[in-house]
Design an enzyme around this catalytic site. Structure first.
Site, mmCIF file in Angstrom:
data_model
loop_
_atom_site.group_PDB
_atom_site.id
_atom_site.type_symbol
_atom_site.label_atom_id
_atom_site.label_comp_id
_atom_site.label_asym_id
_atom_site.label_seq_id
_atom_site.Cartn_x
_atom_site.Cartn_y
_atom_site.Cartn_z
ATOM 1 N N LYS A 1 -64.061 43.093 34.060
ATOM 2 C CA LYS A 1 -62.909 42.875 33.204
ATOM 3 C C LYS A 1 -61.932 41.884 33.822
ATOM 4 C CE LYS A 1 -62.238 47.718 32.857
ATOM 5 N NZ LYS A 1 -63.402 48.231 33.486
ATOM 6 N N GLY A 2 -62.050 41.672 35.132
ATOM 7 C CA GLY A 2 -61.033 40.917 35.863
ATOM 8 C C GLY A 2 -60.748 39.518 35.349
ATOM 9 N N GLU B 1 -64.698 33.697 36.860
ATOM 10 C CA GLU B 1 -64.385 34.896 37.641
ATOM 11 C C GLU B 1 -62.906 34.923 38.000
ATOM 12 O OE1 GLU B 1 -65.201 37.656 38.474
ATOM 13 O OE2 GLU B 1 -67.254 37.887 39.137
ATOM 14 N N ASP B 2 -62.395 36.108 38.273
ATOM 15 C CA ASP B 2 -61.029 36.192 38.797
ATOM 16 C C ASP B 2 -61.005 35.964 40.305
ATOM 17 O OD1 ASP B 2 -62.425 38.571 39.123
ATOM 18 O OD2 ASP B 2 -60.687 39.849 38.860
ATOM 19 N N ASP C 1 -65.113 37.240 46.515
ATOM 20 C CA ASP C 1 -64.756 37.965 47.718
ATOM 21 C C ASP C 1 -65.946 37.867 48.683
ATOM 22 O OD1 ASP C 1 -63.470 39.736 49.402
ATOM 23 O OD2 ASP C 1 -63.527 41.437 48.060
ATOM 24 N N LYS D 1 -61.516 34.077 48.330
ATOM 25 C CA LYS D 1 -61.159 34.661 49.634
ATOM 26 C C LYS D 1 -62.262 34.293 50.613
ATOM 27 C CE LYS D 1 -58.694 38.997 48.984
ATOM 28 N NZ LYS D 1 -58.891 40.449 48.964
ATOM 29 N N PHE E 1 -55.395 42.444 50.031
ATOM 30 C CA PHE E 1 -55.805 43.006 48.744
ATOM 31 C C PHE E 1 -54.768 42.653 47.690
ATOM 32 C CE2 PHE E 1 -56.596 46.089 45.432
ATOM 33 C CZ PHE E 1 -57.968 46.009 45.330
ATOM 34 N N ASP F 1 -57.324 44.383 39.558
ATOM 35 C CA ASP F 1 -56.845 45.768 39.525
ATOM 36 C C ASP F 1 -56.891 46.446 40.881
ATOM 37 O OD1 ASP F 1 -59.784 45.896 39.558
ATOM 38 O OD2 ASP F 1 -59.510 48.044 39.255
ATOM 39 N N ARG G 1 -53.609 45.278 36.169
ATOM 40 C CA ARG G 1 -54.251 44.065 35.644
ATOM 41 C C ARG G 1 -53.282 43.234 34.822
ATOM 42 N NH1 ARG G 1 -59.917 44.445 36.333
ATOM 43 N NH2 ARG G 1 -60.784 46.537 36.143
#
Ligand code: PRP
Length: 178
Positions: free
Chosen positions: A42-43, A98-99, A102, A130, A151, A158, A164
């Site tokens: 959902k990001g 993508e959000d 990582d 990141k 983070f 989220d 969000r």
């Protein structure tokens, strides 16, 4: 500022400017083509909604949902498709949106999975990267911001499904995680 937020890492204005820049760059690089953006739920939904409104070439959407994190803040390494694409991507110019990248595990899986469906081209666009957290190599073509290993929540990201809807990227107060 939201009471659970310790600091804002990227303001609404900074994000807006950068997303405009990314939209312009994509529009120029795909001039004369049509693109299919695949939002990873959902990001990515907030970033995707803003990004596509800054793209001037014909743009189609589809969505996938995959699991990686579970409920905590650490990547488990396991990737599972929860929702697949509605249509074939064969012969299409695809951009995965993508959000955050990582560890890279989600995108490694997704690029291999989508490449096997024979798109005309496949690129990756992420709001945040990141790099310090990367455990597998992925070639990310469009990066909004490279961020340190903290983070972050907001703008689609989220913590346990919360935050969000914050309109900025923020670091939460430590007591929120405890
Ligand atoms: C986040 C993010 C990426 C993935 C990145 O999704 O949207 O899909 O983790 O992590 P990785 O590079 O370590 O694989 P998440 O599983 O938290 O789901 P969400 O988008 O629904 O929040």
């Amino acid at each position: 500022m939201h009471p659970d937020v310790q600091k804002i890492m990227l303001s609404e204005e900074e994000i807006k400017d950068r997303v405009q820049g990314l939209g312009k760059q994509i529009s120029e690089e795909y001039q004369g083509e049509e693109i299919l953006v695949i939002g990873i739920l959902k990001g990515a939904m907030i970033f995707l909604a803003d990004l596509v409104r800054n793209i001037s070439i014909p743009t189609y959407f589809d969505f996938m949902a995959v699991s990686s994190y579970g409920a905590g803040t650490e990547s488990s390494g396991a990737v599972r498709i929860l929702k697949d694409l509605d249509k074939s991507i064969e012969g299409r110019h695809v951009i995965i949106v993508e959000d955050i990248v990582d560890t890279g595990l989600t995108l490694k899986y997704l690029t291999e999975n989508l490449q096997a469906r024979n798109p005309a081209s496949l690129k990756i666009c992420t709001l945040l990267d990141k790099p310090e957290r990367r455990t597998v190599n992925v070639n990310v073509n469009y990066v909004g911001f490279s961020v340190p290993n903290e983070f972050v929540v907001g703008f689609g990201l989220d913590f346990n499904e919360r935050y969000r809807n914050l309109p900025y990227i923020a670091v939460l107060k430590p007591e929120i995680y405890e």
